[in-house]
Structures are given as structure tokens and as C-alpha cells.
Motif scaffolding. Structure first.
Motif, PDB file in Angstrom:
ATOM      1  N   ILE A  47       0.843  -1.206   0.000  1.00 18.16           N
ATOM      2  CA  ILE A  47       0.000   0.000   0.000  1.00 18.16           C
ATOM      3  C   ILE A  47       0.874   1.250   0.000  1.00 18.16           C
ATOM      4  N   LEU A  48       1.925   1.244   0.818  1.00 17.13           N
ATOM      5  CA  LEU A  48       2.880   2.353   0.842  1.00 17.13           C
ATOM      6  C   LEU A  48       3.483   2.571  -0.537  1.00 17.13           C
ATOM      7  N   GLY A  49       3.960   1.496  -1.162  1.00 13.94           N
ATOM      8  CA  GLY A  49       4.571   1.614  -2.479  1.00 13.94           C
ATOM      9  C   GLY A  49       3.613   2.138  -3.521  1.00 13.94           C
ATOM     10  N   SER A  50       2.358   1.676  -3.463  1.00 14.31           N
ATOM     11  CA  SER A  50       1.373   2.112  -4.445  1.00 14.31           C
ATOM     12  C   SER A  50       1.031   3.588  -4.282  1.00 14.31           C
ATOM     13  N   LEU A  51       0.845   4.031  -3.036  1.00 12.90           N
ATOM     14  CA  LEU A  51       0.539   5.439  -2.789  1.00 12.90           C
ATOM     15  C   LEU A  51       1.714   6.334  -3.170  1.00 12.90           C
ATOM     16  N   MET A  52       2.919   5.929  -2.772  1.00 14.51           N
ATOM     17  CA  MET A  52       4.112   6.737  -3.055  1.00 14.51           C
ATOM     18  C   MET A  52       4.379   6.816  -4.559  1.00 14.51           C
ATOM     19  N   ALA A  53       4.441   5.655  -5.216  1.00 16.91           N
ATOM     20  CA  ALA A  53       4.773   5.646  -6.635  1.00 16.91           C
ATOM     21  C   ALA A  53       3.718   6.357  -7.471  1.00 16.91           C
ATOM     22  N   SER A  54       2.445   6.184  -7.094  1.00 18.71           N
ATOM     23  CA  SER A  54       1.365   6.814  -7.864  1.00 18.71           C
ATOM     24  C   SER A  54       1.400   8.330  -7.757  1.00 18.71           C
ATOM     25  N   THR A  55       1.782   8.842  -6.593  1.00 16.62           N
ATOM     26  CA  THR A  55       1.794  10.294  -6.432  1.00 16.62           C
ATOM     27  C   THR A  55       3.091  10.918  -6.931  1.00 16.62           C
ATOM     28  N   ILE A  56       4.201  10.167  -6.827  1.00 19.30           N
ATOM     29  CA  ILE A  56       5.477  10.701  -7.310  1.00 19.30           C
ATOM     30  C   ILE A  56       5.512  10.629  -8.829  1.00 19.30           C
ATOM     31  N   SER A  57       5.474   9.410  -9.358  1.00 19.78           N
ATOM     32  CA  SER A  57       5.465   9.127 -10.797  1.00 19.78           C
ATOM     33  C   SER A  57       6.411  10.047 -11.565  1.00 19.78           C
ATOM     34  N   GLY A  58       6.033  10.363 -12.798  1.00 19.33           N
ATOM     35  CA  GLY A  58       6.842  11.277 -13.600  1.00 19.33           C
ATOM     36  C   GLY A  58       6.648  12.722 -13.205  1.00 19.33           C
ATOM     37  N   ALA A  59       5.615  12.987 -12.391  1.00 13.94           N
ATOM     38  CA  ALA A  59       5.366  14.373 -11.981  1.00 13.94           C
ATOM     39  C   ALA A  59       6.546  14.950 -11.217  1.00 13.94           C
ATOM     40  N   ALA A  60       7.219  14.109 -10.427  1.00 17.54           N
ATOM     41  CA  ALA A  60       8.366  14.590  -9.658  1.00 17.54           C
ATOM     42  C   ALA A  60       9.502  15.021 -10.570  1.00 17.54           C
ATOM     43  N   PHE A  61       9.724  14.251 -11.629  1.00 18.51           N
ATOM     44  CA  PHE A  61      10.881  14.481 -12.482  1.00 18.51           C
ATOM     45  C   PHE A  61      10.580  15.381 -13.680  1.00 18.51           C
ATOM     46  N   PHE A  62       9.313  15.655 -13.922  1.00 20.47           N
ATOM     47  CA  PHE A  62       8.936  16.585 -14.982  1.00 20.47           C
ATOM     48  C   PHE A  62       8.248  17.820 -14.392  1.00 20.47           C
ATOM     49  N   GLY A  63       6.975  17.644 -14.012  1.00 24.59           N
ATOM     50  CA  GLY A  63       6.166  18.784 -13.596  1.00 24.59           C
ATOM     51  C   GLY A  63       6.666  19.498 -12.359  1.00 24.59           C
ATOM     52  N   MET A  64       6.958  18.744 -11.283  1.00 27.29           N
ATOM     53  CA  MET A  64       7.318  19.396 -10.028  1.00 27.29           C
ATOM     54  C   MET A  64       8.691  20.045 -10.092  1.00 27.29           C
ATOM     55  N   GLN A  65       9.639  19.397 -10.777  1.00 28.79           N
ATOM     56  CA  GLN A  65      10.947  20.024 -10.928  1.00 28.79           C
ATOM     57  C   GLN A  65      10.846  21.321 -11.720  1.00 28.79           C
ATOM     58  N   ALA A  66       9.993  21.333 -12.733  1.00 34.08           N
ATOM     59  CA  ALA A  66       9.794  22.562 -13.506  1.00 34.08           C
ATOM     60  C   ALA A  66       9.195  23.662 -12.633  1.00 34.08           C
ATOM     61  N   TYR A  67       8.223  23.297 -11.793  1.00 35.53           N
ATOM     62  CA  TYR A  67       7.611  24.268 -10.895  1.00 35.53           C
ATOM     63  C   TYR A  67       8.624  24.811  -9.896  1.00 35.53           C
ATOM     64  N   PHE A  68       9.421  23.930  -9.312  1.00 32.26           N
ATOM     65  CA  PHE A  68      10.471  24.378  -8.397  1.00 32.26           C
ATOM     66  C   PHE A  68      11.459  25.295  -9.122  1.00 32.26           C
ATOM     67  N   TYR A  69      11.855  24.915 -10.302  1.00 31.74           N
ATOM     68  CA  TYR A  69      12.822  25.685 -11.100  1.00 31.74           C
ATOM     69  C   TYR A  69      12.301  27.089 -11.360  1.00 31.74           C
ATOM     70  N   ASN A  70      11.035  27.191 -11.721  1.00 33.47           N
ATOM     71  CA  ASN A  70      10.462  28.477 -12.099  1.00 33.47           C
ATOM     72  C   ASN A  70      10.000  29.326 -10.911  1.00 33.47           C
ATOM     73  N   LEU A  71       9.478  28.690  -9.871  1.00 37.06           N
ATOM     74  CA  LEU A  71       8.803  29.429  -8.801  1.00 37.06           C
ATOM     75  C   LEU A  71       9.512  29.394  -7.458  1.00 37.06           C
ATOM     76  N   GLY A  72      10.326  28.379  -7.221  1.00 30.81           N
ATOM     77  CA  GLY A  72      11.064  28.333  -5.964  1.00 30.81           C
ATOM     78  C   GLY A  72      10.377  27.569  -4.854  1.00 30.81           C
ATOM     79  N   ALA A  73      10.740  27.912  -3.618  1.00 28.47           N
ATOM     80  CA  ALA A  73      10.320  27.148  -2.441  1.00 28.47           C
ATOM     81  C   ALA A  73       8.823  27.219  -2.174  1.00 28.47           C
ATOM     82  N   SER A  74       8.134  28.169  -2.763  1.00 27.25           N
ATOM     83  CA  SER A  74       6.689  28.281  -2.527  1.00 27.25           C
ATOM     84  C   SER A  74       5.933  27.039  -2.973  1.00 27.25           C
ATOM     85  N   VAL A  75       6.532  26.267  -3.888  1.00 30.32           N
ATOM     86  CA  VAL A  75       5.875  25.050  -4.391  1.00 30.32           C
ATOM     87  C   VAL A  75       5.697  24.020  -3.271  1.00 30.32           C
TER      88      VAL A  75
END
Length: 490
Positions: A47-75
Motif C-alpha cells: 500500500i505504501l509503495g502504491s501510494l508513493m509511486a502513484s503520487t510521485i510518478s513522472g510528476a516529480a521528475f517533470f512537472g514538479m521540478q519545472a515548478y520548483f525551477y520556475n517558482l522556488g520554495a513556494s511550491v
């Protein structure tokens, strides 16, 4: 991007492992209960693995990194919202759902409020959320294959869609849980390994902070340049969005018992935010290494290909891919299960055989994936922006209703309906109004939507009377813990 034999070997070795897990899961499927709920025998780490992997997915390495890059710690306001949503789910909602013993969230709501029509209506709403979210995942997969293999972007999305359809149809929930656990492990390991490589290349954290503060002075402040209202909106959207997300909530139905859910919650508390701190620091280092990066959603790929050894590149790309797979198969199976159980079996064919139920579910997996592909090809905005829309709908129409259904005894069927209809309608119409310029963008729609939804639920519930069955279902939720303890003692 250049791929040597080591990169390709590492990448396809991980993919082969995931495929093997799905095939083994297929051989274990005995009936619909196996396919949909893994026979309700899932341990906490799955259950831990499913929740973690589903929420992290590619969003961490694409979308969220882009948001951090552009906007900073507010993300981090987004991630605090996610963490709060997980906390409520694992400790206050998940155990109750497991003890209640249904298959889907629409099924739970229909029982809780003695309203059979809630099943098909909420099921359709769930499917809309899932299709939008799958569209964001196909964007991630398209970016990966386009940059890694030089494929056409649209072709890449079609290929990702085909792979996820096959894996989900064959493996069901057993494959989802096990492949998600593998995905979580790989995602965490690759991030920890890649982190020092990127930090050292950028000159160390102290030098990175000094350089970025000159480039963007408000980068490390609480709200950066987005403002307090936007930051607060993110917190609300993602906490309630996660809470109203059937893709996460249905994982609790698979648990062996409620204690496994609590254990999974403890695991998320330990791992979730530390992981995102790594992602933030990597994105910050990228501002030093690549200050003029055109497509900020490719930070992870560009960094690894420039700096890391071949085996780490292969594993890093595989981490993105299995993360995408873990999320897509979760959303696909959730939506297909809901449509099958709550519409096909309830309205269209109540006497359906188990064989027909499985066939219907697998057909819907195919159709839902096909519907999400055009959204991925269209790519109407940044990944996180697209996810914001989906979670705003999920939070306002689902999160508030689900949470109140468990802790507000006076909530009536009419109150639940008013909350679902108002939450979904206002969230969608307000967003369309901001896009068309009719409504100011200074106020995120989640704030007025949440307030109106809460007021409507309470007012309508006060003006109507809960039925005896509605009260009985509420009492069943509250007394489950006591009964469960007594049963174990006896």
C-alpha cells in the motif's frame, strides 16, 4: 539524447522486471475479487509503495521540478497539502473505508447516504478525473520517449498508452500493487544516487544558494512570487484533492486489515517530504547549471545525460517510466472498476457473470486510455497546472463530501448531493471563466468553491432529515473500531 548499450540495458532490464511482475500477477488472478482488490490481502509495504509511486510518478521528475525551477520554495505548499491529505487518508479515512468493506468510493457513498443514484453519477465524475490525470501522465511519457529515443511526441504517447493498457488488462490490482512497490524503490534509489552527482556539478549547496539568490531573490521565501492566496489555494487543492481521489482511496480496500493502512501512513510520513526536498534541491541546482533551459520539464533528463554514468542514466530514465506506469495503471484500474461495478453491474446488467464483469472492466480500461491520449497530445499547459485542475474538481466535489460523510452525523442525502453537484460545477465553471477572462485570476476557484460547498452541505442537511438507514450507516462507521477490537479479543 545518446543512448549507449549500458543505458539501454539498464532501462530495459527494469522494464522487463515490471512486465514479469504483471505476468506473474496475471497467473494469480482467480476471480473478480483478485482482479479488482488483490483478494484484500495487501500488506502495508505494498500500500505504501502504491501510494508513493502513484503520487510521485513522472510528476516529480517533470512537472514538479519545472515548478520548483520556475517558482522556488513556494511550491512546497503543494507538497504540504499532499502530505496533509495523506495523513488524513491513512489515519482517519482509510481504516474506516476498509472496515466498511466496499469495492469503490461511489459504492460507499451510495450506501452511506441511502442513495443508489450516487453510484453511477459519482462514478462518471471519477472517470472524468481519471481521464484528465491520465492525460498528464501521457504528457510525461511522451516527453520521456521523445527526448530519450527521438520519437515523435504523438507517437510516444500512443506507445505509452499501448504499454499501460496491456499491463493493466493482464495484471489487475495484484500487478498494480507489486509494480508500484518496485517503482517506489527505484524512484527513491535513483534520486538518492543522482542527487550528489548534480549537487557537485553545480558547486555544492552553498554556492547554489548564493547564485540562485542573485538570479531570483525571492526564490527561497515562503510564497516566492506567487503570493499568499495562490500558496493557500495550492494547500487546499492538493490536500482535499488527494482526500477525494478514488485512485488513492481504493488502495485501502485492498488492505489485509486497518492496521496495515496505519503502518503505510507511518511509512509515508517518514519518506514523502524528505524525497521532495531532494527534488527541490536538484531543481535549484539546475538553475545554476542550466539558467536558460527552454523546456524546464526536462531538467532530470538533461542533468543525468550530461553528468551521470551510463548505468545511472538508464536507471534514471527507467525510474521515470515505471513511475508513469504505476500511476496510469492505478488510475485506469480505479476508473474501470468504478464504471464496471457502479454502472454496468448496477444498471446495465445486474445479473452479469464474473466472466462478463472482467471482460467489461478490461474493455473500459482500453476505452479510458484511448480517451486520455488526445489530452496528452494536446498538452494544454504545464503538467502541474493540468493536475491542479483535476485535483480542484476532486477536492471540491469529492474530498469535502467524503470527509464530512465520516464525521458529520447530521449530513443527509440531499446535503451530499448538493455538495457533489456544487463542488464539481463551480470548480469547472470558475476555471472556464478565468480562461475566458470573465473572472479574475487573482482568486483561485478552490477557495470560493470550498466555502460554497461547505455552506451548502451544512445548510441543506439542516433543512432536511437523515433517514434511519443513513444514521445507521454513520453509526456503523463509528462503531466499527469497537466491534473490530471485540472480535479480535473473542
Amino acid at each position: 539524447m545518446n543512448n549507449d548499450i549500458v543505458v539501454l540495458t539498464a532501462f530495459f532490464a527494469v522494464i522487463a522486471l515490471v512486465i514479469a511482475v504483471s505476468l506473474i500477477a496475471y497467473l494469480k488472478i482467480k476471480n473478480a475479487n483478485s482482479f479488482f482488490l488483490a483478494e484484500r490481502k495487501a500488506k502495508w509495504y505494498l500500500i505504501l509503495g502504491s501510494l508513493m509511486a502513484s503520487t510521485i510518478s513522472g510528476a516529480a521528475f517533470f512537472g514538479m521540478q519545472a515548478y520548483f525551477y520556475n517558482l522556488g520554495a513556494s511550491v512546497f505548499w503543494i507538497l504540504l497539502g499532499c502530505s496533509w491529505g495523506f495523513f488524513i487518508m491513512c489515519f482517519f479515512v482509510g481504516p474506516k473505508l476498509r472496515r466498511f468493506g466496499m469495492f469503490t468510493i461511489p459504492e460507499y457513498l451510495a450506501e452511506r447516504f441511502d442513495s443508489p443514484l450516487l453510484k453511477p453519477v459519482f462514478s462518471l465524475l471519477v472517470s472524468i478525473w481519471m481521464v484528465i490525470l491520465m492525460g498528464t501522465l501521457y504528457v510525461q511519457g511522451g516527453l520521456l520517449f521523445e527526448n530519450m529515443f527521438g520519437l515523435n511526441y504523438a507517437t510516444s504517447i500512443f506507445l505509452i498508452g499501448l504499454i499501460t493498457i496491456v499491463l493493466t488488462i493482464f495484471g489487475g490490482m495484484v500487478a498494480v500493487l507489486n509494480s508500484d512497490f518496485i517503482a517506489m524503490f527505484i524512484l527513491l534509489i535513483v534520486t538518492v544516487i543522482g542527487f550528489p552527482i548534480i549537487m557537485n556539478a553545480a558547486g555544492g549547496w552553498g554556492a547554489i544558494v548564493s547564485t540562485v539568490q542573485v538570479q531570483q531573490p525571492d526564490f527561497f521565501t515562503n510564497t516566492s512570487n506567487v503570493g499568499f492566496t495562490a500558496a493557500l489555494s495550492w494547500l487546499i487543492i492538493w490536500s482535499l484533492g488527494y482526500l477525494g481521489h478514488p485512485g488513492f482511496l481504493t488502495r485501502f480496500y485492498t488492505a489485509e486489515n486497518e492496521r496495515e493502512i496505519v503502518k503505510a501512513g507511518i511509512g509515508i510520513s517518514v519518506l514523502y517530504l524528505p524525497f521532495w526536498i531532494f527534488i527541490f534541491m536538484i531543481a535549484t541546482a539546475a538553475k545554476v547549471l542550466y539558467p536558460s533551459l527552454t523546456d524546464t520539464e526536462t531538467i532530470w533528463m538533461v542533468s543525468l545525460y550530461d553528468l551521470a554514468p551510463s548505468i545511472i542514466i538508464g536507471l534514471g530514465m527507467a525510474a521515470i517510466f515505471v513511475g508513469i506506469l504505476s500511476s496510469v495503471n492505478t488510475w485506469l484500474l480505479t476508473a474501470a472498476t468504478s464504471l464496471t461495478r457502479d454502472i454496468y453491474q448496477t444498471i446495465i446488467n445486474p445479473q452479469a457473470s464474473e466472466k462478463n464483469v472482467l471482460f467489461c472492466s478490461k474493455t473500459l480500461i482500453f476505452l479510458l486510455s484511448v480517451l486520455a491520449i488526445p489530452i496528452g497530445i494536446w498538452r494544454p499547459g504545464y503538467i502541474i497546472e493540468m493536475m491542479n485542475i483535476a485535483y480542484a474538481i476532486a477536492g471540491s466535489a469529492g474530498g469535502v463530501v467524503i470527509l464530512l460523510s465520516m464525521y458529520y452525523k447530521g449530513m443527509t442525502k440531499q446535503g451530499a448531493w448538493s455538495g457533489i453537484i456544487a463542488g464539481a460545477s463551480i470548480a469547472i465553471l470558475w476555471r472556464l471563466g478565468t480562461w475566458s477572462g470573465l473572472i479574475t485570476t487573482n482568486i483561485d476557484p478552490i477557495i470560493p468553491t470550498l466555502l460554497i460547498t461547505l455552506i451548502l452541505i451544512i445548510v441543506v442537511s439542516k433543512l432536511t432529515e437523515p433517514s434511519e438507514k443513513t444514521i445507521a450507516m454513520y453509526d456503523r462507521l463509528q462503531s466499527s473500531t469497537v466491534k473490530s477490537i471485540k472480535n479480535k479479543v473473542s
